[in-house]
Design an enzyme around this catalytic site. Structure first.
Site, PDB file in Angstrom:
ATOM      1  N   TYR A  91      -2.739  -0.389  10.728  1.00  0.00           N
ATOM      2  CA  TYR A  91      -2.819  -0.791   9.312  1.00  0.00           C
ATOM      3  C   TYR A  91      -1.534  -0.378   8.601  1.00  0.00           C
ATOM      4  O   TYR A  91      -0.901  -1.179   7.889  1.00  0.00           O
ATOM      5  CB  TYR A  91      -4.048  -0.158   8.640  1.00  0.00           C
ATOM      6  CG  TYR A  91      -4.118  -0.516   7.162  1.00  0.00           C
ATOM      7  CD1 TYR A  91      -4.283  -1.836   6.755  1.00  0.00           C
ATOM      8  CD2 TYR A  91      -3.974   0.466   6.182  1.00  0.00           C
ATOM      9  CE1 TYR A  91      -4.304  -2.177   5.410  1.00  0.00           C
ATOM     10  CE2 TYR A  91      -4.004   0.132   4.829  1.00  0.00           C
ATOM     11  CZ  TYR A  91      -4.165  -1.184   4.453  1.00  0.00           C
ATOM     12  OH  TYR A  91      -4.172  -1.523   3.120  1.00  0.00           O
ATOM     13  N   SER A 143       0.862  -1.199   0.000  1.00  0.00           N
ATOM     14  CA  SER A 143       0.000   0.000   0.000  1.00  0.00           C
ATOM     15  C   SER A 143       0.890   1.237   0.000  1.00  0.00           C
ATOM     16  O   SER A 143       2.059   1.160   0.405  1.00  0.00           O
ATOM     17  CB  SER A 143      -0.858  -0.002   1.271  1.00  0.00           C
ATOM     18  OG  SER A 143      -1.476   1.250   1.469  1.00  0.00           O
TER      19      SER A 143
HETATM   20  P1  NDP Z   1     -11.346  -6.508  -0.354  1.00  0.00           P
HETATM   21  O1  NDP Z   1     -11.931  -6.416   1.019  1.00  0.00           O
HETATM   22  O2  NDP Z   1     -12.232  -6.280  -1.509  1.00  0.00           O
HETATM   23  O3  NDP Z   1     -10.624  -7.921  -0.539  1.00  0.00           O
HETATM   24  C1  NDP Z   1      -9.850  -8.487   0.487  1.00  0.00           C
HETATM   25  C2  NDP Z   1      -9.584  -9.950   0.164  1.00  0.00           C
HETATM   26  O4  NDP Z   1      -8.752 -10.515   1.203  1.00  0.00           O
HETATM   27  C3  NDP Z   1     -10.867 -10.776   0.125  1.00  0.00           C
HETATM   28  O5  NDP Z   1     -10.793 -11.692  -0.944  1.00  0.00           O
HETATM   29  C4  NDP Z   1     -10.858 -11.518   1.452  1.00  0.00           C
HETATM   30  O6  NDP Z   1     -11.503 -12.778   1.299  1.00  0.00           O
HETATM   31  C5  NDP Z   1      -9.340 -11.734   1.653  1.00  0.00           C
HETATM   32  N1  NDP Z   1      -9.017 -11.986   3.056  1.00  0.00           N
HETATM   33  C6  NDP Z   1      -9.143 -11.134   4.110  1.00  0.00           C
HETATM   34  N2  NDP Z   1      -8.803 -11.749   5.240  1.00  0.00           N
HETATM   35  C7  NDP Z   1      -8.451 -13.020   4.902  1.00  0.00           C
HETATM   36  C8  NDP Z   1      -8.006 -14.152   5.633  1.00  0.00           C
HETATM   37  N3  NDP Z   1      -7.857 -14.096   6.965  1.00  0.00           N
HETATM   38  N4  NDP Z   1      -7.733 -15.301   4.971  1.00  0.00           N
HETATM   39  C9  NDP Z   1      -7.898 -15.360   3.622  1.00  0.00           C
HETATM   40  N5  NDP Z   1      -8.301 -14.332   2.877  1.00  0.00           N
HETATM   41  C10 NDP Z   1      -8.581 -13.175   3.514  1.00  0.00           C
HETATM   42  O7  NDP Z   1     -10.134  -5.463  -0.353  1.00  0.00           O
HETATM   43  P2  NDP Z   1      -9.029  -5.117  -1.465  1.00  0.00           P
HETATM   44  O8  NDP Z   1      -9.205  -5.930  -2.662  1.00  0.00           O
HETATM   45  O9  NDP Z   1      -9.009  -3.660  -1.612  1.00  0.00           O
HETATM   46  O10 NDP Z   1      -7.711  -5.535  -0.672  1.00  0.00           O
HETATM   47  C11 NDP Z   1      -6.745  -6.427  -1.198  1.00  0.00           C
HETATM   48  C12 NDP Z   1      -5.375  -6.000  -0.701  1.00  0.00           C
HETATM   49  O11 NDP Z   1      -5.072  -4.715  -1.228  1.00  0.00           O
HETATM   50  C13 NDP Z   1      -5.236  -5.882   0.814  1.00  0.00           C
HETATM   51  O12 NDP Z   1      -3.990  -6.423   1.207  1.00  0.00           O
HETATM   52  C14 NDP Z   1      -5.254  -4.370   1.058  1.00  0.00           C
HETATM   53  O13 NDP Z   1      -4.555  -4.010   2.215  1.00  0.00           O
HETATM   54  C15 NDP Z   1      -4.560  -3.888  -0.195  1.00  0.00           C
HETATM   55  N6  NDP Z   1      -4.812  -2.493  -0.545  1.00  0.00           N
HETATM   56  C16 NDP Z   1      -6.103  -2.032  -0.742  1.00  0.00           C
HETATM   57  C17 NDP Z   1      -6.295  -0.699  -1.052  1.00  0.00           C
HETATM   58  C18 NDP Z   1      -7.660  -0.116  -1.229  1.00  0.00           C
HETATM   59  O14 NDP Z   1      -7.789   1.125  -1.154  1.00  0.00           O
HETATM   60  N7  NDP Z   1      -8.690  -0.917  -1.473  1.00  0.00           N
HETATM   61  C19 NDP Z   1      -5.161   0.211  -1.215  1.00  0.00           C
HETATM   62  C20 NDP Z   1      -3.873  -0.372  -0.971  1.00  0.00           C
HETATM   63  C21 NDP Z   1      -3.717  -1.683  -0.673  1.00  0.00           C
HETATM   64  P3  NDP Z   1     -12.445 -13.492   2.377  1.00  0.00           P
HETATM   65  O15 NDP Z   1     -13.111 -12.427   3.180  1.00  0.00           O
HETATM   66  O16 NDP Z   1     -13.370 -14.308   1.525  1.00  0.00           O
HETATM   67  O17 NDP Z   1     -11.496 -14.338   3.184  1.00  0.00           O
HETATM   68  C1  8X3 Z   2      -5.265   1.351   1.639  1.00  0.00           C
HETATM   69  C2  8X3 Z   2      -5.035   2.773   1.346  1.00  0.00           C
HETATM   70  O1  8X3 Z   2      -5.122   5.114   2.260  1.00  0.00           O
HETATM   71  O2  8X3 Z   2      -7.113   3.750   2.545  1.00  0.00           O
HETATM   72  O3  8X3 Z   2      -4.021   0.711   1.771  1.00  0.00           O
HETATM   73  O4  8X3 Z   2      -5.152   3.381   3.894  1.00  0.00           O
HETATM   74  S1  8X3 Z   2      -5.628   3.777   2.594  1.00  0.00           S
END
Ligand code: NDP
Ligand code: 8X3
Length: 271
Positions: A166, A153
C-alpha cells in the site's frame, strides 16, 4: 459551523470536476462539498447504485448544476480511455480531475501477504490512477488549463509493518505526481497531491475484507479525520487564485504524529 460557512463562500477557479472513487468516503464528501459551491460533477466508481443515489440527491438539492455518473473500474485501461473519449466529444467537460479511487488490501507482512492483494492495490492505486491521468490530461491541455488533484497519503513518505505494498503504491504516486509537475509545466495545469493521515471512511472495512469489528478498531478511541475535513482542503486548493498552487498538502488529525503513532482520547499514545 463558522468553518463550514467559510468554505461555502470560497469561489472555485475551475467548476467542472471529475471525481474517481465518488461512491464512498473522501470522494463522496468532495462531491457534496463541490456541489454546494456550484460545480458540475462527473462521478466515477464501480458501484453504480450508490453513484445514482448521490446524483439524485445532489441534483435535487442543487438544480443549477449537472451531475453525470460513470460506473467503471479504473483498472480497465479501455474503460477509462472510452470514458475520456466520450467526454472530449461533449461540449460540457471536466477541467478538474480528482484522482481519488484507491484502496488498501490486507495488513500482512511480505512473506505471508497475498499476491492477489498486491495486484489489487498496484492495479487500482498505481495503474488505475495512471490510466486516469493518461487519458484525462489531454482534456486539460488547452489555454484554459485545469487542475489535477491526486489523493495520495501520508504513507507516500512513510512505511509501517504490514503496509509495504500500500505504501509503495502511494510512493509511486508521489513520483508520478512530481514527474507530471515537470511534464505539464508548459500548460496552465495545476497539480496538487493531498496526503491524508487516518480518515474514518470505508477504507479499513475494505482493507479487512468486510470485517467491521477489525475496521472499527482502527478508529476506536481516537479522533481521526472525517472525509469532510479532506474535502474542505480540496475545495480550498481549487479556490486559490490562478497563479497560486499547493503542490503538496499533508493533512492529519491533530492527534496523529506518524502513520501509526496517535494520541488516544484518554491521552495515551498508540503505536
Ligand atoms: P473508501 O473505501 O471509502 O472509498 C474508496 C473509493 O474508491 C470508493 O468510491 C470506491 O468505489 C473507489 N474504488 C476503489 N476501487 C476502485 C476501482 N477499481 N475502480 C473505481 N473505483 C474504485 O476509502 P477512502 O475514501 O478513504 O479512500 C479514498 C482515497 O483516499 C484512496 O485513494 C485512499 O488510498 C486514500 N486515503 C485514505 C485514507 C484513509 O485513512 N481513509 C488516508 C489516506 C489516503 P467502488 O467500490 O464503488 O468502485
Ligand atoms: C491511509 C493511511 O495510515 O491507514 O493512507 O495507511 S494509513
Amino acid at each position: 459551523m463558522v468553518r463550514h460557512f467559510f468554505f461555502t463562500l470560497l469561489a472555485m477557479q475551475y467548476t467542472h470536476v471529475l471525481i474517481t472513487g465518488a461512491s464512498s468516503g473522501i470522494g463522496e464528501a468532495i462531491a457534496r462539498s463541490l456541489a454546494a459551491k456550484g460545480c458540475h460533477l462527473w462521478l466515477v466508481a464501480r458501484r453504480k447504485e450508490r453513484l445514482i443515489a448521490l446524483q439524485d440527491e445532489l441534483q435535487n438539492q442543487y438544480p443549477n448544476i449537472q451531475v453525470f455518473v460513470f460506473a467503471l473500474d479504473v483498472r480497465s485501461a479501455n474503460a477509462v480511455k472510452e470514458l475520456f473519449e466520450d467526454l472530449s466529444a461533449r461540449e460540457l467537460r471536466p477541467n478538474v480531475i480528482v484522482n481519488n479511487a484507491g484502496l488498501a488490501a490486507g495488513l500482512a507482512e511480505v512473506d505471508v501477504a497475498s499476491p492477489e492483494d498486491w495486484d489489487r492495490m498496484i492495479d487500482t492505486n498505481v495503474k488505475g490512477a495512471l490510466y486516469v491521468m493518461k487519458y484525462g490530461i489531454p482534456l486539460l491541455k488547452n489555454p484554459q488549463g485545469g487542475h489535477i488533484i491526486q489523493m495520495s497519503s501520508v504513507v507516500s513518505r512513510e512505511v509501517y509493518a504490514g503496509g509495504s505494498v500500500y505504501s509503495a503504491t502511494k510512493h509511486a504516486l508521489d513520483a508520478i505526481h512530481r514527474t507530471l509537475r515537470l511534464e505539464l509545466l508548459p500548460w496552465p495545469i495545476k497539480l496538487t497531491s493531498i496526503n491524508p493521515g487516518l480518515v474514518e471512511t470505508e477504507f479499513s472495512l475494505v482493507r479487512f475484507a468486510g470485517d467491521a469489528d477489525r475496521a472499527q478498531q482502527v478508529y476506536k478511541d481516537i479522533e481521526a479525520l472525517k472525509a469532510e475535513d479532506v474535502a474542505d482542503v480540496v475545495a480550498y486548493c481549487l479556490s486559490l487564485p490562478k497563479h497560486v498552487n499547493l503542490p503538496e498538502v499533508h493533512i492529519t488529525a491533530s492527534a496523529q504524529a506518524t502513520a501509526t503513532k496517535v494520541r488516544k482520547k484518554d491521552g495515551s499514545i498508540r503505536g
